[in-house]
Structure formats: structure tokens, C-alpha cells
Design a protein around this motif. Structure first.
Motif, mmCIF file in Angstrom:
data_model
loop_
_atom_site.group_PDB
_atom_site.id
_atom_site.type_symbol
_atom_site.label_atom_id
_atom_site.label_comp_id
_atom_site.label_asym_id
_atom_site.label_seq_id
_atom_site.Cartn_x
_atom_site.Cartn_y
_atom_site.Cartn_z
ATOM 1 N N VAL A 26 0.855 -1.183 0.000
ATOM 2 C CA VAL A 26 0.000 0.000 0.000
ATOM 3 C C VAL A 26 0.893 1.236 0.000
ATOM 4 O O VAL A 26 2.002 1.195 0.541
ATOM 5 N N GLU A 27 0.417 2.293 -0.639
ATOM 6 C CA GLU A 27 1.160 3.548 -0.575
ATOM 7 C C GLU A 27 0.495 4.473 0.435
ATOM 8 O O GLU A 27 -0.715 4.706 0.378
ATOM 9 N N ALA A 28 1.297 4.992 1.358
ATOM 10 C CA ALA A 28 0.793 5.942 2.347
ATOM 11 C C ALA A 28 0.713 7.326 1.709
ATOM 12 O O ALA A 28 1.670 7.780 1.087
ATOM 13 N N VAL B 242 6.293 4.795 1.212
ATOM 14 C CA VAL B 242 6.214 6.146 1.776
ATOM 15 C C VAL B 242 6.950 7.116 0.847
ATOM 16 O O VAL B 242 8.090 6.848 0.445
ATOM 17 N N ASN B 243 6.310 8.221 0.507
ATOM 18 C CA ASN B 243 6.935 9.226 -0.353
ATOM 19 C C ASN B 243 7.940 10.054 0.433
ATOM 20 O O ASN B 243 7.638 10.530 1.519
ATOM 21 N N LEU B 244 9.099 10.236 -0.145
ATOM 22 C CA LEU B 244 10.065 11.158 0.450
ATOM 23 C C LEU B 244 9.985 12.458 -0.331
ATOM 24 O O LEU B 244 9.645 12.465 -1.501
ATOM 25 N N LEU C 31 10.701 3.242 0.130
ATOM 26 C CA LEU C 31 10.711 4.701 0.051
ATOM 27 C C LEU C 31 10.625 5.110 -1.406
ATOM 28 O O LEU C 31 11.273 4.518 -2.277
ATOM 29 N N GLU C 32 9.778 6.114 -1.695
ATOM 30 C CA GLU C 32 9.617 6.595 -3.063
ATOM 31 C C GLU C 32 10.335 7.924 -3.240
ATOM 32 O O GLU C 32 10.133 8.862 -2.470
ATOM 33 N N ILE C 33 11.171 7.962 -4.252
ATOM 34 C CA ILE C 33 11.814 9.226 -4.620
ATOM 35 C C ILE C 33 11.356 9.582 -6.033
ATOM 36 O O ILE C 33 10.792 8.735 -6.721
ATOM 37 N N VAL D 32 11.286 4.547 -7.788
ATOM 38 C CA VAL D 32 11.281 5.849 -8.453
ATOM 39 C C VAL D 32 9.839 6.149 -8.861
ATOM 40 O O VAL D 32 9.239 5.431 -9.658
ATOM 41 N N ASP D 33 9.300 7.192 -8.247
ATOM 42 C CA ASP D 33 7.903 7.593 -8.450
ATOM 43 C C ASP D 33 7.802 8.501 -9.681
ATOM 44 O O ASP D 33 8.792 9.120 -10.069
ATOM 45 N N ASP D 34 6.617 8.583 -10.262
ATOM 46 C CA ASP D 34 6.357 9.484 -11.396
ATOM 47 C C ASP D 34 7.396 9.295 -12.495
ATOM 48 O O ASP D 34 7.819 10.265 -13.137
ATOM 49 N N LEU E 144 10.146 0.821 -10.495
ATOM 50 C CA LEU E 144 9.759 2.042 -11.219
ATOM 51 C C LEU E 144 8.244 2.182 -11.168
ATOM 52 O O LEU E 144 7.527 1.210 -11.395
ATOM 53 N N LYS E 145 7.782 3.377 -10.883
ATOM 54 C CA LYS E 145 6.339 3.629 -10.930
ATOM 55 C C LYS E 145 6.038 4.492 -12.149
ATOM 56 O O LYS E 145 6.474 5.641 -12.221
ATOM 57 N N ILE E 146 5.316 3.915 -13.094
ATOM 58 C CA ILE E 146 4.976 4.652 -14.318
ATOM 59 C C ILE E 146 3.925 5.695 -13.988
ATOM 60 O O ILE E 146 2.875 5.370 -13.425
ATOM 61 N N ALA F 219 2.219 0.409 -12.332
ATOM 62 C CA ALA F 219 1.532 1.433 -13.120
ATOM 63 C C ALA F 219 0.550 2.148 -12.210
ATOM 64 O O ALA F 219 -0.248 1.517 -11.519
ATOM 65 N N GLU F 220 0.642 3.470 -12.203
ATOM 66 C CA GLU F 220 -0.168 4.302 -11.311
ATOM 67 C C GLU F 220 -1.370 4.883 -12.029
ATOM 68 O O GLU F 220 -1.277 5.202 -13.208
ATOM 69 N N GLY F 221 -2.444 5.063 -11.303
ATOM 70 C CA GLY F 221 -3.582 5.813 -11.831
ATOM 71 C C GLY F 221 -4.430 5.049 -12.822
ATOM 72 O O GLY F 221 -4.993 5.639 -13.746
#
Ligand code: C2E
Ligand code: MG
Ligand code: MG
Ligand code: MG
Length: 295
Positions: free
Chosen positions: A58-60, A117-119, A149-151, A178-180, A199-201, A235-237
Motif C-alpha cells: 500500500v502507498e501511504a 512512503v513518499n520522500l 521509500l519513493e523518490i 522511483v515515483d512518477d 519504477l512507478k509509471i 503502473a499508477e492511476g
């Protein structure tokens, strides 16, 4: 002509800009008390493993319930928190709360999930970031492999400094994502230096899939590149079954999006856990997941 343009621009900007700035100052003032007043909370958005159909992580996502203005989205207050330095205590609170929550779900009998968790940029420059993460893992007793951790690529930091920092974080046993991905205009060379796992697309690439051939090409390329680098892909969204279908065929590993679930409260996660899995199964079954697509 020139003389005419200036006052026009002035008239156009003034009411809008001044309200924006005043608003920002007010928000910044309120932000300082928000942590103490317990106005922040975290929602969690499930990430579904497409191979198994289970929620593995899960993403916080932080939220601010402002006493008079109501809900304020993170896109609005995180940049302000960055600028006024509040991101350091806020970031610590977010990390600690998310790690504690992961343990609470475990105690409630849920299968152990990874928490992402997003940094933010300010945290990367925090002198004691690695120690802080280590202490939080110790205090909460969360196994490091269950923390990611997401950067983002837009976190501009000297590449050697970043490589060193990420290696120190990785040495704790945690995961890095790696986010976005693809939105940061950065060179791809960091992918071979940084010790990353995932990797998060970004949603902007997936939004027009499968109708836009250019987006299709980019998404397929990102997935294939990730596979070759032995990285997992999220894949996000994802909102539509058609998007999901395209991603499954491309060999994407994980999906996060409204199609499966919006970000929800920790109570909702535990209370609707089996309902969520039935929903995921109902969505995935007709898509006849083909193992051959996976590398
Ligand atoms: P992000 O990390 O890329 O998070 C994903 C965002 O996409 C979330 O927005 C999520 O609600 C949204 N989203 C997920 N699935 C869908 C979908 O199917 N459709 C649509 N339209 N949206 C979807 P949210 O929660 O508003 O967060 C926005 C951004 O704020 C995050 O982007 C992240 O950059 C930042 N943020 C959120 N929480 C935190 C935090 O705890 N710390 C830091 N530093 N930044 C955070
Ligand atoms: Mg994120
Ligand atoms: Mg993202
Ligand atoms: Mg984002």
C-alpha cells in the motif's frame, strides 16, 4: 502596443496573484500548528500484484484536515511544508505512522504488506535521514523489507551524493522506488547507478492507453526497460479495464489506481480486505491473465 500590454497583464494578474500569495501565507501559518493539533492523517492506496491478484503493498498518502477550510490535498501543502522546513518533522511523522500502521495490520491478522512512503526533496538533504529511518524501523519493529521509500526524478541532487545516500538506505534492507517515472526530464543514466528496486509509471503516460499509440509505445518501452534492468514496475492511476488489459499484456507487475481502490483509511483497509480481493478477482478473471507475457 507595449504600453497597452503592461497594464492589461497587471490587471489580469493582480487579483489572482495577491489572493494566491495571501492564501499561501495563511496556510503556512496554519501548517505550523497542524502537526501538533493532529490535523494530518494518512490514507493508504492498495497496490495489486497482477500475477497473484493480491494486495502486496500500500502507498501511504498524507492528508490535511484543516479546521476551517476542510480537506487540503498534499499537492498544495507539501510544497509549502518544503519551503518552510516543516517537511522534516512532518516527514518523520508520516514515516513513523506508516510503519506503525503496517505492524497494526499484521497484529490484526492481515497478510503482511509492504508500505510505500513518499520522500520529499527536503528530506534527502536531512543530515540524519538514514539514522532516522533506522530508528523508526527499530522503534516500530517493522522488518525493513516491508518498507519502500519513493523518490522522484525531479529531486535534483548531486548524482554522487544521491547514489551514496540510496546505498546507505538500501543497506538498512529497505526498498527504493522511483515515483512518477518518466516525468522528470532527467537522464536515464542514473538507473544504472542507483540501487533501486522499482519504477512507478506516472499516470500521465497511462491515461490515454490504449488509445494513443505514442503513449502505448512509451509505456511498453518503460516496462521492457525495467524488466531488462530487473526492476519491478508499478503502473499508477489505472481507472479503466482497458488500461489494465494493456498493462497485463505488456507484463506490468503491479497496479495502483481507482479501478481497484482509491486511497482509503487504515480501518477501511482492514475491514474491506477480503471484499477488495473479491473485487480484484472479478476484474482480473475475464482478462485471462497469460503467464507467457511475464518475463
Ligand atoms: P504520488 O506519490 O504520485 O501519489 C499518487 C497520487 O495519484 C495520489 O494523489 C493518488 O490519490 C492519485 N491516484 C492514484 N490512483 C489514481 C487514479 O486511478 N486516478 C487518479 N485521478 N488519481 C489517482 P494524492 O494523494 O493527492 O497525492 C498527490 C501527490 O502528493 C503524491 O503523488 C505525492 O507526490 C505527494 N504526496 C502525497 N502524500 C505524500 C507524503 O506522505 N509525503 C510526501 N513527501 N509527498 C506526498
Ligand atoms: Mg508516490
Ligand atoms: Mg506517482
Ligand atoms: Mg505524483
Amino acid at each position: 502596443r507595449e504600453a497597452k500590454q503592461i497594464p492589461q497583464r497587471f490587471l489580469f494578474y493582480k487579483p489572482y496573484m495577491s489572493k494566491g500569495i495571501a492564501d499561501r501565507i495563511l496556510l503556512e501559518q496554519d501548517l505550523h500548528n497542524a502537526l501538533e493539533n493532529q490535523e494530518f492523517y494518512l490514507d493508504y492506496q492498495p497496490q495489486v500484484n497482477l500475477k497473484t491478484g493480491t494486495v502486496e503493498s500500500v502507498e501511504a498518502l498524507v492528508r490535511w484536515r484543516h479546521p476551517t477550510r476542510g480537506f487540503i490535498p498534499p499537492d498544495v501543502f507539501i510544497p509549502i511544508a518544503e519551503e518552510c522546513g516543516l517537511i522534516i518533522p512532518l516527514g518523520k511523522w508520516i514515516l513513523e505512522t506508516a510503519c506503525m500502521q503496517a505492524k497494526t495490520w499484521e497484529r490484526q491478522g492481515l497478510p503482511q504488506m509492504k508500505v510505500a512512503v513518499n520522500l520529499s526533496l527536503g528530506q534527502l538533504f536531512q543530515q540524519d535521514l538514514v539514522e532516522m529511518v533506522e530508528h523508526i524501523l527499530q522503534r516500530t519493529n517493522l522488518e525493513p523489507k516491508f518498507l519502500q521509500l519513493e523518490i522522484t526524478e525531479s529531486m535534483t541532487m548531486n548524482i554522487d551524493q544521491m547514489t551514496q545516500l540510496l546505498h546507505e538506505l538500501k543497506a538498512l534492507g529497505i526498498q527504493i522506488a522511483v515515483d512518477d517515472f518518466g516525468t522528470g526530464y532527467s537522464s536515464l543514466s542514473y538507473l544504472k547507478d542507483f540501487p533501486i528496486d522499482c519504477l512507478k509509471i506516472d499516470r500521465t503516460f497511462v491515461r490515454n492507453v490504449p488509445n494513443n499509440p505514442n503513449d502505448e509505445a512509451l509505456v511498453s518501452m518503460i516496462i521492457s526497460m525495467a524488466k531488462h534492468l530487473r526492476l519491478k514496475v508499478v503502473a499508477e492511476g489505472i481507472e479503466e479495464v482497458e488500461q489494465l488489459s494493456f498493462l497485463i499484456e505488456g507484463g506490468c507487475d503491479y497496479i495502483q489506481g481507482y479501478l481497484f481502490s482509491k486511497p482509503i483509511s487504515p480501518q477501511q483497509i482492514s475491514e474491506t480486505f477480503s471484499e477488495l480481493h473479491r473485487h480484484v478477482e472479478n476484474v482480473l478473471t475475464p482478462l485471462q491473465y497469460n503467464e507467457d507475457y511475464m518475463i
